[in-house]
Scaffold this motif. Structure first.
Motif, PDB file in Angstrom:
ATOM      1  N   GLY A 277     -16.168   1.120  12.322  1.00 49.48           N
ATOM      2  CA  GLY A 277     -16.963  -0.042  12.318  1.00 49.48           C
ATOM      3  C   GLY A 277     -16.482  -0.923  11.125  1.00 49.48           C
ATOM      4  O   GLY A 277     -16.420  -2.302  11.154  1.00 49.48           O
ATOM      5  N   TRP A 278     -15.625  -0.291  10.113  1.00 47.77           N
ATOM      6  CA  TRP A 278     -15.101  -1.059   9.066  1.00 47.77           C
ATOM      7  C   TRP A 278     -14.105  -2.151   9.752  1.00 47.77           C
ATOM      8  O   TRP A 278     -13.898  -3.119   8.656  1.00 47.77           O
ATOM      9  CB  TRP A 278     -14.440  -0.178   8.304  1.00 47.77           C
ATOM     10  CG  TRP A 278     -13.306   0.626   8.720  1.00 47.77           C
ATOM     11  CD1 TRP A 278     -13.444   2.039   9.080  1.00 47.77           C
ATOM     12  CD2 TRP A 278     -12.135   0.470   8.910  1.00 47.77           C
ATOM     13  NE1 TRP A 278     -12.256   2.360   9.767  1.00 47.77           N
ATOM     14  CE2 TRP A 278     -11.264   1.476   9.608  1.00 47.77           C
ATOM     15  CE3 TRP A 278     -11.165  -0.925   8.456  1.00 47.77           C
ATOM     16  CZ2 TRP A 278      -9.996   1.659   9.748  1.00 47.77           C
ATOM     17  CZ3 TRP A 278      -9.792  -0.819   9.059  1.00 47.77           C
ATOM     18  CH2 TRP A 278      -9.343   0.130   9.469  1.00 47.77           C
TER      19      TRP A 278
ATOM     20  N   ASP B 189       1.754  12.465   3.387  1.00 45.15           N
ATOM     21  CA  ASP B 189       0.528  11.955   2.486  1.00 45.15           C
ATOM     22  C   ASP B 189      -0.052  10.367   3.084  1.00 45.15           C
ATOM     23  O   ASP B 189      -1.012  10.155   3.377  1.00 45.15           O
ATOM     24  CB  ASP B 189       0.805  11.961   1.057  1.00 45.15           C
ATOM     25  CG  ASP B 189       0.441  13.442   0.587  1.00 45.15           C
ATOM     26  OD1 ASP B 189      -0.123  14.064   0.960  1.00 45.15           O
ATOM     27  OD2 ASP B 189       1.155  13.509  -0.472  1.00 45.15           O
TER      28      ASP B 189
ATOM     29  N   PRO C 269      -5.515   6.501   9.494  1.00 51.77           N
ATOM     30  CA  PRO C 269      -6.887   5.769   9.534  1.00 51.77           C
ATOM     31  C   PRO C 269      -6.628   4.274   9.948  1.00 51.77           C
ATOM     32  O   PRO C 269      -7.520   3.788  10.631  1.00 51.77           O
ATOM     33  CB  PRO C 269      -7.255   6.012   7.986  1.00 51.77           C
ATOM     34  CG  PRO C 269      -6.566   6.921   7.439  1.00 51.77           C
ATOM     35  CD  PRO C 269      -5.290   7.077   8.258  1.00 51.77           C
ATOM     36  N   ARG C 270      -5.487   3.698   9.489  1.00 53.20           N
ATOM     37  CA  ARG C 270      -5.091   2.231   9.615  1.00 53.20           C
ATOM     38  C   ARG C 270      -4.953   2.194  11.035  1.00 53.20           C
ATOM     39  O   ARG C 270      -5.316   1.004  11.655  1.00 53.20           O
ATOM     40  CB  ARG C 270      -3.728   1.923   8.769  1.00 53.20           C
ATOM     41  CG  ARG C 270      -3.148   0.966   9.267  1.00 53.20           C
ATOM     42  CD  ARG C 270      -3.081  -0.084   8.242  1.00 53.20           C
ATOM     43  NE  ARG C 270      -3.915  -1.507   8.741  1.00 53.20           N
ATOM     44  CZ  ARG C 270      -4.952  -2.205   8.426  1.00 53.20           C
ATOM     45  NH1 ARG C 270      -5.372  -1.602   7.120  1.00 53.20           N
ATOM     46  NH2 ARG C 270      -5.428  -3.069   8.718  1.00 53.20           N
TER      47      ARG C 270
ATOM     48  N   LEU D  47       0.796  -1.229  -0.027  1.00 59.42           N
ATOM     49  CA  LEU D  47      -0.112  -0.036   0.077  1.00 59.42           C
ATOM     50  C   LEU D  47       0.756   1.171  -0.068  1.00 59.42           C
ATOM     51  O   LEU D  47       0.530   2.150  -0.733  1.00 59.42           O
ATOM     52  CB  LEU D  47      -0.856   0.032   1.431  1.00 59.42           C
ATOM     53  CG  LEU D  47      -2.193   0.753   1.278  1.00 59.42           C
ATOM     54  CD1 LEU D  47      -2.898   0.197  -0.015  1.00 59.42           C
ATOM     55  CD2 LEU D  47      -3.079   0.543   2.452  1.00 59.42           C
TER      56      LEU D  47
ATOM     57  N   LEU E 130       1.239   4.424  -2.996  1.00 57.44           N
ATOM     58  CA  LEU E 130       1.357   5.854  -2.782  1.00 57.44           C
ATOM     59  C   LEU E 130       2.476   6.336  -3.235  1.00 57.44           C
ATOM     60  O   LEU E 130       2.417   7.543  -3.663  1.00 57.44           O
ATOM     61  CB  LEU E 130       0.956   6.118  -1.122  1.00 57.44           C
ATOM     62  CG  LEU E 130      -0.565   6.404  -0.962  1.00 57.44           C
ATOM     63  CD1 LEU E 130      -1.272   5.033  -0.618  1.00 57.44           C
ATOM     64  CD2 LEU E 130      -0.907   7.054   0.006  1.00 57.44           C
TER      65      LEU E 130
ATOM     66  N   LYS F 175      -3.194   9.597   4.736  1.00 56.01           N
ATOM     67  CA  LYS F 175      -4.334   8.974   3.840  1.00 56.01           C
ATOM     68  C   LYS F 175      -4.266   7.532   4.228  1.00 56.01           C
ATOM     69  O   LYS F 175      -5.115   6.832   4.040  1.00 56.01           O
ATOM     70  CB  LYS F 175      -3.799   9.075   2.607  1.00 56.01           C
ATOM     71  CG  LYS F 175      -3.640  10.301   1.887  1.00 56.01           C
ATOM     72  CD  LYS F 175      -4.668  11.053   1.187  1.00 56.01           C
ATOM     73  CE  LYS F 175      -4.597  12.290   0.658  1.00 56.01           C
ATOM     74  NZ  LYS F 175      -5.492  13.259   1.029  1.00 56.01           N
ATOM     75  N   VAL F 176      -3.251   6.821   5.093  1.00 52.42           N
ATOM     76  CA  VAL F 176      -3.143   5.428   5.065  1.00 52.42           C
ATOM     77  C   VAL F 176      -2.859   5.120   6.462  1.00 52.42           C
ATOM     78  O   VAL F 176      -3.600   4.618   7.116  1.00 52.42           O
ATOM     79  CB  VAL F 176      -1.998   4.563   4.132  1.00 52.42           C
ATOM     80  CG1 VAL F 176      -1.848   3.297   4.547  1.00 52.42           C
ATOM     81  CG2 VAL F 176      -2.484   4.897   2.804  1.00 52.42           C
TER      82      VAL F 176
END
Lengths: 262, 284
Positions: A249-250, A165, A173-174, A152, A156, A169-170
């Protein structure tokens, strides 16, 4: 129909367990009949709670305030520290042993030091709650940042993404599921910290109340205090768990799918 | 913005000259050695070889994610010195972001690559339309608000393809993108990818284990040796486009696949033999 029953059973299960515990407690009182200052009956504890509910609630509010302020500071510092040590392997290697060292020191032993620095009462209680709660948050956030899939990151970077970034972006959130999971642990530890400090150096709070009750052999009052702390701990835990499901929730989709999604 | 002057059109777009890659220090693993190849602009190239021949290392070199130990790599006429910004990538693992829905997963590159990045806010509706169009092209219209775990493996891989193409890269790098899929889905996606390529005319490099896949999709196939990998032969595939599953039964198609299969079998045998004889060059 069956799934509905199972859902209902899942909701009722904790209450059944708690009710069962009190039943066993009451039964033990009947069978062994200990003296009330060794082990009071649940009825006696309840009676104490009713008799002293105003002072108990005042002390509980004090403890809750200290816990939440300390926890808030713990979230702030823990998250920033986690991002800091999780952002680079070198920093991680350098700081991790120090963090482990700090976390290994029993916080009860640090309270006298905090009293010298901050005085008695609220400040050392907040500081102790903070000291106990920031660690799991920092470690979890750092772990979340470290588990980003290298592919991943390749995707990017091949687009010309900067480190910032990739972080926003990753990586961040991760690591959110790790962060929210750690909140549940941290908030209960914050209670432990606040009560320890109040027991050692305070004229308010549940910890102080327990110490006073103990010195007068009012065991039922001590139990009432303990139960109030436990109830507040469960309450704040549930709030954190609710926020966790809402925000990430994901990551817990299996749970939310089984319960019909939120 | 990608239009080159006519005289440059025949120059190689991707050019490897005597490239070697060693991981770690001087005693580290030699992944690639003496790699020479060139790919023209708009060409569809496939790289095949036995497992462990450094195909994925090749990807990292071509996109600039990893510097070459020796030799020179030029892409779009300039030497590669750092991560290229004109590429799109897709892997065997779809690597979608689980917290984003399909549409926002596809739009991720637009948030990073210029000039889209600074225009995204102002022209959001236009970009959303663009993302929806490309999703519709791969048969995913109506799935925009689904999250990755709600999609099948094949659908996730389609999303991954869309994401690698949304910013209109000049070079698309595919690392075994269909390897984890079942045979029917895989063949379906060959056709999807071919359609995208015919429409958008980007240069594409496909790394694969699947020889039929390589022959179906590529204009030119490079066969690599066992580690340390180098190009041992080059095959042109002149079967007319658009190719279909029927094309794979064409005698010319079968012949190419058989030939490459024999070469790789030979390479595997040699790499297992104790004393390794020099592999013969058979460039076609």
């Amino acid at each position: 129909m069956k799934a509905k029953h199972r859902k209902l059973a899942e909701k009722l299960a904790p209450w059944v367990v708690i009710a069962g515990l009190f039943t066993i407690w009451q039964a033990a009182i009947f069978i062994f009949n200990p003296r009330p200052f060794i082990l009071p009956s649940p009825a006696l504890v309840y009676q104490s709670f009713i008799d002293y509910r105003d002072p108990i609630m005042a002390h509980a509010l004090f403890t809750l305030t200290n816990t939440l302020i300390g926890f808030g500071l713990g979230i702030l510092v823990g998250a920033m520290l986690g991002i800091f040590i999780g952002s680079s392997r070198l920093i991680y290697a350098g700081f991790y042993p120090l963090l482990i060292g700090i976390n290994s020191v029993p916080k009860a032993a640090v309270v006298p030091l905090l009293v010298i620095w901050l005085g008695i009462g609220q400040p050392p209680a907040i500081a102790t709650a903070f000291l106990l709660s920031f660690f799991p948050i920092a470690v979890n956030v750092a772990a979340g940042l470290a588990t980003v899939e290298p592919e991943l990151e390749d995707v990017l970077r091949s687009l010309g993404a900067s480190k910032l970034d990739v972080l926003t972006k990753v990586s961040l959130p991760r690591s959110l599921p790790y962060f929210f999971a750690s909140l549940k642990v941290a908030v209960t530890l914050a209670f432990v910290g606040a009560v320890i400090s109040e027991t050692l150096a305070s004229n308010d709070g549940i910890g102080y109340l327990m110490l006073q009750a103990a010195s007068q052999f009012r065991t039922s009052l001590m139990f009432a205090g303990l139960l109030v702390i436990a109830a507040m701990g469960i309450g704040t835990y549930l709030i954190c768990a609710f926020i966790e499901v809402r925000m990430t929730g994901w990551a817990t989709r299996k749970q939310t799918q089984v319960t019909g999604g939120g | 913005m990608t239009n080159l002057p006519q005289n440059e059109a025949n120059d190689p777009f991707v050019d490897f000259s005597d490239v070697a890659l060693r991981y770690g220090d001087e005693n580290g693993t030699l992944a690639l050695s003496g790699v020479d190849l060139s790919i023209k602009k708009g060409q569809f190239a496939a790289i095949v070889g036995p497992s462990g021949c450094g195909k994925s290392s090749f990807m990292k070199l071509a996109t600039g994610l990893c510097p070459a130990t020796e030799g020179s790599i030029r892409v779009a006429g300039a030497p590669v010195t750092g991560p290229l910004k004109i590429t799109g990538m897709a892997f065997q693992n779809p690597t979608l972001l689980p917290w984003r829905d399909t549409l926002r997963n596809v739009m991720l590159p637009l948030e990073i690559v210029q000039p889209h990045r600074s225009r995204l806010r102002a022209e959001y509706a236009k970009y959303v339309a663009q993302a929806k169009t490309i999703l519709a092209t791969v048969g995913l219209a109506g799935f925009e608000d689904k999250h990755p775990w709600m999609l099948s493996g094949g659908m996730q891989q389609r999303v991954s393809l869309c994401r690698s193409l949304i910013h209109e890269p000049q070079l698309l790098m595919l690392d075994e993108p269909f390897a984890a899929l079942d045979a029917f889905t895989r063949e379906e996606l060959w056709s999807v990818l071919q359609d995208l390529w015919l429409e958008k005319q980007f240069t594409c490099i496909l790394v694969t284990h699947d020889l039929r896949e390589a022959a179906y999709l590529a204009d030119v196939i490079f066969v690599m040796s066992a580690r340390p990998g180098r190009v041992i032969s080059t095959h042109r595939v002149d079967i007319p486009r658009p190719r279909t599953i029927e094309s794979t039964f064409d005698p010319a198609f079968v012949e190419i696949v058989q030939k490459i299969r024999a070469e790789i079998a030979q390479v595997r045998k040699e790499s297992k033999a104790p004393a390794r004889p020099a592999a013969q060059e058979q460039v076609q």
